[in-house]
Write a protein that holds these residues in place. Sequence first.
Motif, PDB file in Angstrom:
ATOM      1  N   SER A 134       0.854  -1.192   0.000  1.00 43.63           N
ATOM      2  CA  SER A 134       0.000   0.000   0.000  1.00 43.63           C
ATOM      3  C   SER A 134       0.887   1.237   0.000  1.00 43.63           C
ATOM      4  O   SER A 134       2.078   1.159   0.306  1.00 43.63           O
ATOM      5  CB  SER A 134      -0.916  -0.003   1.221  1.00 43.63           C
ATOM      6  OG  SER A 134      -0.159  -0.109   2.408  1.00 43.63           O
ATOM      7  N   ILE A 135       0.303   2.349  -0.347  1.00 38.69           N
ATOM      8  CA  ILE A 135       1.003   3.634  -0.326  1.00 38.69           C
ATOM      9  C   ILE A 135       0.234   4.550   0.620  1.00 38.69           C
ATOM     10  O   ILE A 135      -0.993   4.642   0.541  1.00 38.69           O
ATOM     11  CB  ILE A 135       1.065   4.251  -1.736  1.00 38.69           C
ATOM     12  CG1 ILE A 135       1.898   3.355  -2.671  1.00 38.69           C
ATOM     13  CG2 ILE A 135       1.650   5.668  -1.682  1.00 38.69           C
ATOM     14  CD1 ILE A 135       1.918   3.814  -4.119  1.00 38.69           C
ATOM     15  N   THR A 136       0.943   5.187   1.529  1.00 44.90           N
ATOM     16  CA  THR A 136       0.282   6.062   2.491  1.00 44.90           C
ATOM     17  C   THR A 136      -0.085   7.385   1.826  1.00 44.90           C
ATOM     18  O   THR A 136       0.781   8.076   1.293  1.00 44.90           O
ATOM     19  CB  THR A 136       1.208   6.306   3.696  1.00 44.90           C
ATOM     20  OG1 THR A 136       1.487   5.038   4.293  1.00 44.90           O
ATOM     21  CG2 THR A 136       0.542   7.195   4.732  1.00 44.90           C
ATOM     22  N   VAL A 137      -1.366   7.710   1.866  1.00 42.17           N
ATOM     23  CA  VAL A 137      -1.811   8.952   1.228  1.00 42.17           C
ATOM     24  C   VAL A 137      -2.324   9.968   2.249  1.00 42.17           C
ATOM     25  O   VAL A 137      -2.792  11.042   1.882  1.00 42.17           O
ATOM     26  CB  VAL A 137      -2.899   8.694   0.160  1.00 42.17           C
ATOM     27  CG1 VAL A 137      -2.308   7.939  -1.017  1.00 42.17           C
ATOM     28  CG2 VAL A 137      -4.073   7.921   0.749  1.00 42.17           C
ATOM     29  N   GLY A 138      -2.248   9.624   3.516  1.00 38.93           N
ATOM     30  CA  GLY A 138      -2.668  10.580   4.534  1.00 38.93           C
ATOM     31  C   GLY A 138      -1.929  10.351   5.837  1.00 38.93           C
ATOM     32  O   GLY A 138      -1.598   9.211   6.173  1.00 38.93           O
ATOM     33  N   LEU A 139      -1.627  11.430   6.519  1.00 34.93           N
ATOM     34  CA  LEU A 139      -1.025  11.371   7.854  1.00 34.93           C
ATOM     35  C   LEU A 139      -1.886  12.243   8.755  1.00 34.93           C
ATOM     36  O   LEU A 139      -2.430  13.239   8.306  1.00 34.93           O
ATOM     37  CB  LEU A 139       0.396  11.943   7.829  1.00 34.93           C
ATOM     38  CG  LEU A 139       1.452  11.170   7.056  1.00 34.93           C
ATOM     39  CD1 LEU A 139       2.690  12.049   6.867  1.00 34.93           C
ATOM     40  CD2 LEU A 139       1.828   9.880   7.781  1.00 34.93           C
ATOM     41  N   ARG A 140      -1.977  11.867  10.022  1.00 34.87           N
ATOM     42  CA  ARG A 140      -2.737  12.732  10.919  1.00 34.87           C
ATOM     43  C   ARG A 140      -1.832  13.810  11.524  1.00 34.87           C
ATOM     44  O   ARG A 140      -0.624  13.645  11.637  1.00 34.87           O
ATOM     45  CB  ARG A 140      -3.399  11.906  12.023  1.00 34.87           C
ATOM     46  CG  ARG A 140      -4.590  11.125  11.474  1.00 34.87           C
ATOM     47  CD  ARG A 140      -5.512  10.626  12.562  1.00 34.87           C
ATOM     48  NE  ARG A 140      -4.947   9.541  13.344  1.00 34.87           N
ATOM     49  CZ  ARG A 140      -5.619   8.911  14.316  1.00 34.87           C
ATOM     50  NH1 ARG A 140      -6.855   9.289  14.629  1.00 34.87           N
ATOM     51  NH2 ARG A 140      -5.057   7.914  14.970  1.00 34.87           N
ATOM     52  N   GLY A 141      -2.442  14.907  11.899  1.00 35.90           N
ATOM     53  CA  GLY A 141      -1.734  15.955  12.626  1.00 35.90           C
ATOM     54  C   GLY A 141      -1.703  15.598  14.101  1.00 35.90           C
ATOM     55  O   GLY A 141      -2.188  14.542  14.515  1.00 35.90           O
ATOM     56  N   LEU A 142      -1.119  16.480  14.889  1.00 38.44           N
ATOM     57  CA  LEU A 142      -0.914  16.158  16.295  1.00 38.44           C
ATOM     58  C   LEU A 142      -0.933  17.422  17.149  1.00 38.44           C
ATOM     59  O   LEU A 142      -0.404  18.457  16.752  1.00 38.44           O
ATOM     60  CB  LEU A 142       0.449  15.464  16.420  1.00 38.44           C
ATOM     61  CG  LEU A 142       0.881  14.901  17.762  1.00 38.44           C
ATOM     62  CD1 LEU A 142      -0.007  13.722  18.156  1.00 38.44           C
ATOM     63  CD2 LEU A 142       2.335  14.431  17.698  1.00 38.44           C
ATOM     64  N   SER A 143      -1.584  17.308  18.309  1.00 43.05           N
ATOM     65  CA  SER A 143      -1.461  18.319  19.364  1.00 43.05           C
ATOM     66  C   SER A 143      -1.090  17.565  20.619  1.00 43.05           C
ATOM     67  O   SER A 143      -1.815  16.661  21.028  1.00 43.05           O
ATOM     68  CB  SER A 143      -2.801  19.018  19.614  1.00 43.05           C
ATOM     69  OG  SER A 143      -2.980  20.089  18.749  1.00 43.05           O
ATOM     70  N   TYR A 144       0.034  17.933  21.211  1.00 45.48           N
ATOM     71  CA  TYR A 144       0.522  17.173  22.368  1.00 45.48           C
ATOM     72  C   TYR A 144       0.709  18.146  23.525  1.00 45.48           C
ATOM     73  O   TYR A 144       1.450  19.118  23.418  1.00 45.48           O
ATOM     74  CB  TYR A 144       1.840  16.494  21.997  1.00 45.48           C
ATOM     75  CG  TYR A 144       2.249  15.360  22.911  1.00 45.48           C
ATOM     76  CD1 TYR A 144       2.403  15.562  24.291  1.00 45.48           C
ATOM     77  CD2 TYR A 144       2.485  14.086  22.418  1.00 45.48           C
ATOM     78  CE1 TYR A 144       2.770  14.521  25.132  1.00 45.48           C
ATOM     79  CE2 TYR A 144       2.859  13.032  23.248  1.00 45.48           C
ATOM     80  CZ  TYR A 144       2.993  13.262  24.607  1.00 45.48           C
ATOM     81  OH  TYR A 144       3.366  12.235  25.442  1.00 45.48           O
ATOM     82  N   LEU A 145       0.007  17.881  24.626  1.00 41.12           N
ATOM     83  CA  LEU A 145       0.052  18.812  25.759  1.00 41.12           C
ATOM     84  C   LEU A 145       0.295  18.093  27.076  1.00 41.12           C
ATOM     85  O   LEU A 145       0.074  16.889  27.195  1.00 41.12           O
ATOM     86  CB  LEU A 145      -1.267  19.594  25.865  1.00 41.12           C
ATOM     87  CG  LEU A 145      -1.623  20.419  24.621  1.00 41.12           C
ATOM     88  CD1 LEU A 145      -2.686  19.725  23.809  1.00 41.12           C
ATOM     89  CD2 LEU A 145      -2.078  21.816  25.016  1.00 41.12           C
ATOM     90  N   GLU A 146       0.744  18.854  28.049  1.00 41.52           N
ATOM     91  CA  GLU A 146       0.941  18.300  29.385  1.00 41.52           C
ATOM     92  C   GLU A 146       0.096  19.084  30.387  1.00 41.52           C
ATOM     93  O   GLU A 146       0.055  20.311  30.350  1.00 41.52           O
ATOM     94  CB  GLU A 146       2.427  18.386  29.760  1.00 41.52           C
ATOM     95  CG  GLU A 146       2.738  17.668  31.057  1.00 41.52           C
ATOM     96  CD  GLU A 146       4.241  17.466  31.251  1.00 41.52           C
ATOM     97  OE1 GLU A 146       4.964  17.206  30.264  1.00 41.52           O
ATOM     98  OE2 GLU A 146       4.670  17.585  32.408  1.00 41.52           O
ATOM     99  N   VAL A 147      -0.578  18.341  31.248  1.00 44.23           N
ATOM    100  CA  VAL A 147      -1.513  18.939  32.202  1.00 44.23           C
ATOM    101  C   VAL A 147      -1.015  18.703  33.613  1.00 44.23           C
ATOM    102  O   VAL A 147      -0.579  17.595  33.945  1.00 44.23           O
ATOM    103  CB  VAL A 147      -2.905  18.272  32.073  1.00 44.23           C
ATOM    104  CG1 VAL A 147      -3.894  18.904  33.053  1.00 44.23           C
ATOM    105  CG2 VAL A 147      -3.426  18.375  30.652  1.00 44.23           C
TER     106      VAL A 147
END
Length: 456
Positions: A189-202
Amino acid sequence: MKAIKDYVETHKDRFLEELFELIRIPSISSLAEAKDDMAKAAEHIKNALLKAGADHAEVKETTGWPVVYGHKMLNESLPTVLVYGHYDVQPVEPLDLWDSPPFEPEVRDGKIYARGADDDKGQLFMHVKAFELMNAAGTLSCNVKFMIEGEEEIGSPSLKQFCKENKELLKADIILISDTTMIAQDIPSITVGLRGLSYLEVELTGPNRDLHSGLYGGAVGNPANLLAKMIASLTDENNHITIPGFYDDVQEVSESERAEMAKAPFNLEEYKKALDINEVVGEAGYSSNERTGIRPSLDVNGIWSGYTGEGAKTVLPSKANAKISMRLVPNQDSKKIDELFIKHLESIAPEGTRVKVKSLHGGQGYVTPIDFPAYRAASRAIEESFDKTPIPVRSGGSIPIVSDFEEVLGIKSILMGFGLDSDAIHSPNENYPLFNFYKGIETIPLFYKYFVEEMA
Ligand code: BES
Ligand code: MN
Ligand code: MN
């Protein structure tokens, strides 16, 4: 194809030994003490590029870990492929769950076991060896540039600036990346999408010190109990994320595209079995592949508070902490999501507590077209080497710098990854099958060949 296979067959033990040398350098980008090893890994790749036939290669300093840049320029008028990869790796803890030391690579059952075996040393090294092969065979038909960074696993904090400062140097027609997966060894398969990211610390703070849980328990709010409740409230009974405005920019995928995606082979029973779970959990109304491919998600990545050592200690902790990340879909903005998350956590923190939320890193998602030269070239290359047409798949993972490449450099990326979900990247016993390593080396030269054709 025969010539390619013969070259790989003849040199396969050396290829493996050279990869092992790179893997043995513990280039963990999140550790300040890895400074010498980061430099060593970068130097190793620079030398490998020169040995493989680059006419120029250098280690370029940045505000963070160095970037390795190299190229072979045949002719300005030919297309240029820019190969991106990362030489940094994730930490190795928990160490006791590894069956062999993470930086002493070994082959068992046809797989290389080590940190970085797949992500991304094994995958980037396929490109170095494919480049060597094309130079040796005299089949290289376009310009090649390499940009191998050392900060991907910590969110590439310096690379966007590096790109801004080196726009001319990095000029190319396509960015070629092997840092993703395919469905299976016999289902390319060929990857046609990547997800974005929000990374936080609480951090949630209650009383000004840890308290005796008998003297105070029941009378003073416990930050650990309260943080657990706050986190639980971030998703509802349908596993929708409850942060106001969270879904505002989510791009809904059309029914026809969903139907197309559903054709990709997926066996839910095997999926569950491989993970030892008897049920999957996710957003109502979506399949497992849709839940990772086209829908956002929210996960606690770490949580700590109070006493976690051996035995019992009766304590009502002063603080509770969690690291929480959200995977985003294209069109959601990671900065905006950070703000919504912070505002929401502040609004739900109970009376008698204080909450501090800080953003650690993030980035935008990415979708690639399937009707452009690089996709067609990758598809033809894989078709020839695997004897099967690859399926376009949207991955749940993230490589945040990919959207920056498009924004800053104006260059699209093609995600021709050869990893498998079972490679245990970021986990103990990370591995990479030899089959995938060598198949990748065989497929990459075909990509170049067809890319030049498609661009003509
Ligand atoms: N190579 C992975 C991303 C990946 C793996 C994408 C498999 C698709 C399929 C990359 O090294 C990675 O781990 N990215 C991080 C993001 C980063 C900001 C820490 C991730 O996805 O968690
Ligand atoms: Mn990676
Ligand atoms: Mn990774």
